[in-house]
Design an enzyme around this catalytic site. Structure first.
Site, PDB file in Angstrom:
ATOM      1  N   LYS A 213      -5.032   3.335   1.802  1.00  0.00           N
ATOM      2  CA  LYS A 213      -5.293   4.637   1.187  1.00  0.00           C
ATOM      3  C   LYS A 213      -6.412   5.312   1.973  1.00  0.00           C
ATOM      4  O   LYS A 213      -7.506   4.770   2.112  1.00  0.00           O
ATOM      5  CB  LYS A 213      -5.699   4.462  -0.269  1.00  0.00           C
ATOM      6  CG  LYS A 213      -6.021   5.792  -0.937  1.00  0.00           C
ATOM      7  CD  LYS A 213      -6.209   5.643  -2.422  1.00  0.00           C
ATOM      8  CE  LYS A 213      -6.620   6.962  -3.039  1.00  0.00           C
ATOM      9  NZ  LYS A 213      -6.802   6.856  -4.479  1.00  0.00           N
ATOM     10  N   LYS A 267      -0.847   5.970   1.638  1.00  0.00           N
ATOM     11  CA  LYS A 267      -1.163   7.242   0.988  1.00  0.00           C
ATOM     12  C   LYS A 267      -2.262   7.961   1.756  1.00  0.00           C
ATOM     13  O   LYS A 267      -3.227   7.315   2.128  1.00  0.00           O
ATOM     14  CB  LYS A 267      -1.631   6.922  -0.428  1.00  0.00           C
ATOM     15  CG  LYS A 267      -2.011   8.101  -1.260  1.00  0.00           C
ATOM     16  CD  LYS A 267      -2.465   7.596  -2.586  1.00  0.00           C
ATOM     17  CE  LYS A 267      -2.942   8.768  -3.400  1.00  0.00           C
ATOM     18  NZ  LYS A 267      -3.661   8.344  -4.555  1.00  0.00           N
TER      19      LYS A 267
END
Ligand code: PBG
Length: 346
Positions: A213, A267
């Site tokens: 992330k 992400k």
């Protein structure tokens, strides 16, 4: 008797290697021909629908920075979950808009078994639908400073945060969450969560680790949706990854798999498809990707400005995730895309 007696394979005469023997357009000449050779497919089963939960009954509130997305009260979340089932969407992800008065430095509301996401999860599970409920494990909707972890002095304290995440995860698992998705990026949290879940008898609770992330500016509208943007002090760069790094994503993913993650997540999505490709190719574990709020808003606003065909861009963007190797995609377009894929129009 040996290879000497074998006739060597005759060379293929005039082995075709170039135009006009080869015309790539032959395989594209008609819709059926294109379908026959398509390498990647997208279906409603590939989609996860993220939703924002608010207090109240029969309440829906627009999110200014995400045109077309609304925060929904628990009863409407259940209705949306029914829609998701009808559309063939396998899972929903619930995020709370927490009353600012309930935000504290220690994120107390995260451990409240009656908090919004726990109530919404119980309500969806009580409806006995064939759908998975995914909850984020991270403190940002509950902290007064908007960070995913506990702030001690200037520091996001890793190990103290893990203890808090365990408390949060256990109330979520007790509420019936099927998949817990730690999105906090603390070190060692997957192993700690896995051990705590096993000890509590939650043997089948899946862990979907937001392993790679990035500290991204594309989360802007989400922070607005969960009401964090006004609270966030500083940025998240001491725990979320540097957008410049790619090898580091592989180390993060390797650790989380070793610690007991069932699935991993990359992400944001579209600007990070190279990471999706590397992770899925390297580890061969279910690799999800998140088409985040900023990506959603970019496409919607460009379409509203008349510059893009919304439906086509939605499907093309989601197909690109699949082509890059994603097993499934979190997307705010999930219901819209599923309707398009079922040919029903959106
Ligand atoms: C918080 C969290 C974020 C998102 C999902 N979980 C934002 C952040 O890290 O600041 C972003 C999702 C989106 O932008 O759609 N742990």
């Amino acid at each position: 008797m040996t290879s000497r007696n074998k006739t060597p394979a005759a060379p293929v005469p005039h082995a075709p290697s170039s135009f006009p023997a080869i015309r790539m357009r032959r395989n594209r000449k008609a819709p059926w021909a294109r379908r026959l050779v398509t390498e990647t497919t997208l279906s409603a089963s590939d989609l996860v629908w993220p939703m924002f939960v608010i207090e109240g009954v029969a309440k829906r509130i627009k999110i200014d920075s995400m045109p077309g997305v609304e925060r929904l009260s628990v009863d409407l979340i259940v209705e949306a979950a029914r829609d998701a089932v009808r559309l063939g969407i396998p899972a929903i992800a619930l995020f709370p808009y927490t009353d600012p008065k309930l935000r504290t430095d220690e994120a107390h509301e995260a451990f409240n078994p009656e908090n919004l996401v726990c109530r919404a999860t119980r309500a969806v599970k009580a409806a006995q639908l064939d759908i998975g409920v995914i909850l984020d494990v991270a403190l940002d909707p509950y902290t007064s400073h908007g960070h995913d972890g506990l702030l001690i002095g200037e520091d996001i304290a890793n190990d103290a945060t893990i203890d808090a995440l365990i408390r949060q995860a256990l109330v979520q698992a007790d509420a019936g969450a099927d998949i817990l998705a730690p999105s906090d990026m603390m070190d060692g949290r997957i192993g700690a969560l896995r051990q705590a879940l096993e000890q509590a008898g939650h043997h089948n609770t899946q862990l979907m680790s937001y392993a790679a992330k990035y500290a991204s500016a594309f989360y802007g509208p989400f922070r607005d949706a969960v009401g964090s943007s006004g609270f966030l002090k500083g940025d998240k760069r001491t725990y979320q990854m540097d957008p410049a790094n790619s090898d580091e994503a592989l180390r993060e993913v390797a650790l989380d798999i070793a610690e007991g993650a069932d699935m991993v997540m990359v992400k944001p999505g579209m600007p990070y498809l190279d990471i999706v490709r590397r992770v899925s190719e390297t580890f061969k574990v279910p690799t999800l990707a998140y088409q985040v709020s900023g990506e959603y808003t970019m496409i919607v606003c460009a379409a509203e400005a008349g510059g893009l065909d919304l439906d086509k861009c939605v499907l093309e963007s989601l197909l690109a995730f699949k082509r890059a190797g994603a097993s499934a995609v979190f997307t705010y377009f999930a219901p819209h895309a599923a309707k398009l894929l079922h040919g029903a129009g959106a």
